[in-house]
Design a protein around this motif. Sequence first.
Motif, PDB file in Angstrom:
ATOM      1  N   UNK A  69       0.088  -3.913 -16.015  1.00 16.86           N
ATOM      2  CA  UNK A  69      -0.563  -4.143 -14.814  1.00 16.86           C
ATOM      3  C   UNK A  69      -1.613  -5.228 -14.815  1.00 16.86           C
ATOM      4  N   UNK A 112      -4.165   3.691  -5.705  1.00 16.48           N
ATOM      5  CA  UNK A 112      -3.604   3.624  -7.256  1.00 16.48           C
ATOM      6  C   UNK A 112      -4.309   4.292  -8.141  1.00 16.48           C
ATOM      7  N   UNK A 126      -6.907  -2.081  -4.400  1.00 18.07           N
ATOM      8  CA  UNK A 126      -6.038  -1.287  -5.173  1.00 18.07           C
ATOM      9  C   UNK A 126      -6.321   0.206  -5.024  1.00 18.07           C
ATOM     10  N   UNK A 132       6.919 -11.534 -13.878  1.00 20.04           N
ATOM     11  CA  UNK A 132       6.839 -10.170 -13.558  1.00 20.04           C
ATOM     12  C   UNK A 132       7.649  -9.353 -14.435  1.00 20.04           C
ATOM     13  N   UNK A 153      -0.404 -13.211 -11.508  1.00 20.55           N
ATOM     14  CA  UNK A 153      -0.388 -13.140  -9.866  1.00 20.55           C
ATOM     15  C   UNK A 153      -1.453 -14.251  -9.501  1.00 20.55           C
TER      16      UNK A 153
END
Lengths: 295, 273
Positions: free
Chosen positions: A168, A237, A232, A142, A175
Amino acid sequence: MNNLTFGRYAPFNTFVHKLDPRNKLLMMILLLVSIFLKVDSWSSTLILTAFLFLLLIAAMIMSRVSFLQLFKSLSMMWFLVIFLLLIYIFIPNPNYNPEHIAFYIGSYAVNYDAFYQSGYIIFRLIMMIMITMILTATTKPMDLTYAIEWYLSPLKIFKYPVAHILAMTLSIALRFIPTLLDETQRIMKAQSSRGVDFNKGGIFKRIGGLVALIIPLFVSAIGRSEELSNAMEARGYNPYAKRSRYRILKFSWRDLIAFISILAIFGGILTLKIYDANFIKIDFIYWIFGAKPLF
Amino acid sequence: MKNVVIKNLNYSYNENTPVLKNINLEINQGEYVSIVGQNGCGKSTLCKLIIGLLEKDSGEIIVNGLSLNKDSIQEIRKKVAIVFQNPDNQFIGATVEDDIAFSLENNNIPREKMITLVKEYATKVGMEDFLTKEPSYLSGGQKQRVAIADALVRNPEILILDEATSMLDPAGKQEILSLVNKMKLENPNLTIISITHDIEEAYLGDRIVLLNEGEIVLTCRPDELFKNSELINQYNLSVPFIVQLQKKCQELGYQINDEDTLEKIGEMICQSK
């Protein structure tokens, strides 16, 4: 998940771990360039390479990267070593020198140069692996994406959050690697129970087995992405809106020290290169093999 | 105060198959509403419409006095939080703290405030020791706990649980239900809309909304529904354990009221001989 040990983040708290990821990325690039700079004479190049190698060993010890992992990843390089040797042996040498003949294969003369050249390439590759390993073992994925986002931030002039969207996307991809690996294993088990054998049969049968793995995996990944985007959006978001940041990157005194040292090394090598400095002229080749130097 | 008002709502994925037909529903502030129904009856679609993930065909959705449309959608999403079914697919951050912070980042909360809020809400859901852990090291129940922290950290007025426990093991499910209960006690004004398959879970609500083939067929108190065996048979519902127990005990001649809890019934049985 267990066979992906190469370059896995190792949670220690060393000097290198504490460095700013932006700095580490830049230092990595400087070191990589230094490795591939070749000073004119062989002997000087060899000494410089040895110096960089020792430096990397020290960095590995300092950042507690496991040497076992390094050897494991190097063990896969045997194929490359043999391949390079064959190429250098059988490609006609432009600097052909009868004094450099090591031995004959039939009536074909094999030069020492083939060994130096391939050895030098392999050595540089090993150093490349060491550098990337130090980077990935001491930096969370990250943090790396944050660093990349920072470097791309000048793209803001296009009035489109390119850097943020890219970071992102990258961070979501990172992830989901473990999640998708779990999924792969689940699908493999499910397909095995239906009679697909992933390890036996000819090449076409194996490819067929792979299709039975990849298609369900893609279907599930696309389904996941739909749910993820819902989650999201539901959490508000909006890449175009102003967002605050939880993680911030800090450039500390440690970074300054590390960066200046690396920059000094890079500058030194670059200067030697520019001024064609053959600061040392030991004829290693003559010394080791009794042949006259090539360069 | 009415938190959610839905008027004449219609929705269909394509023209021939309507999913929701003429839905009218009012939900008060602080109410705990369970929406139950069989697979494909439109429960999840309804909650996706409320937060604007899907666009309605006709009708009106009013959340907190704001009519849902393109301009008000971001404002409404600040007030409504949702916890989805799959624990993995709603975990966005790399670690627990990043994930909780994601909601806050979206709302442009200053960093200092974020740090305290992340700690506070992680503690509330009992995940304070896992702040730096990655999702692959967490159980499903723990991930859903983080998802609840994500939802509540923005201080919403409405919490939607879209089958939030259906992919968890019984222990994880119990964890989540007691957590929701605790949150409800801490903040009585929080409106909870729980979409569920699970009849035990639906029984926890103040009110049950029964959906069948895209229509609301019944809204009533949970105990009213489960005493009515005709309705239960008609919609093929199962009966919660506590209701079954009460009924059996009444048949056996115990003096049992409908409000009696499991503990009380147990006590009565033990005391009688």
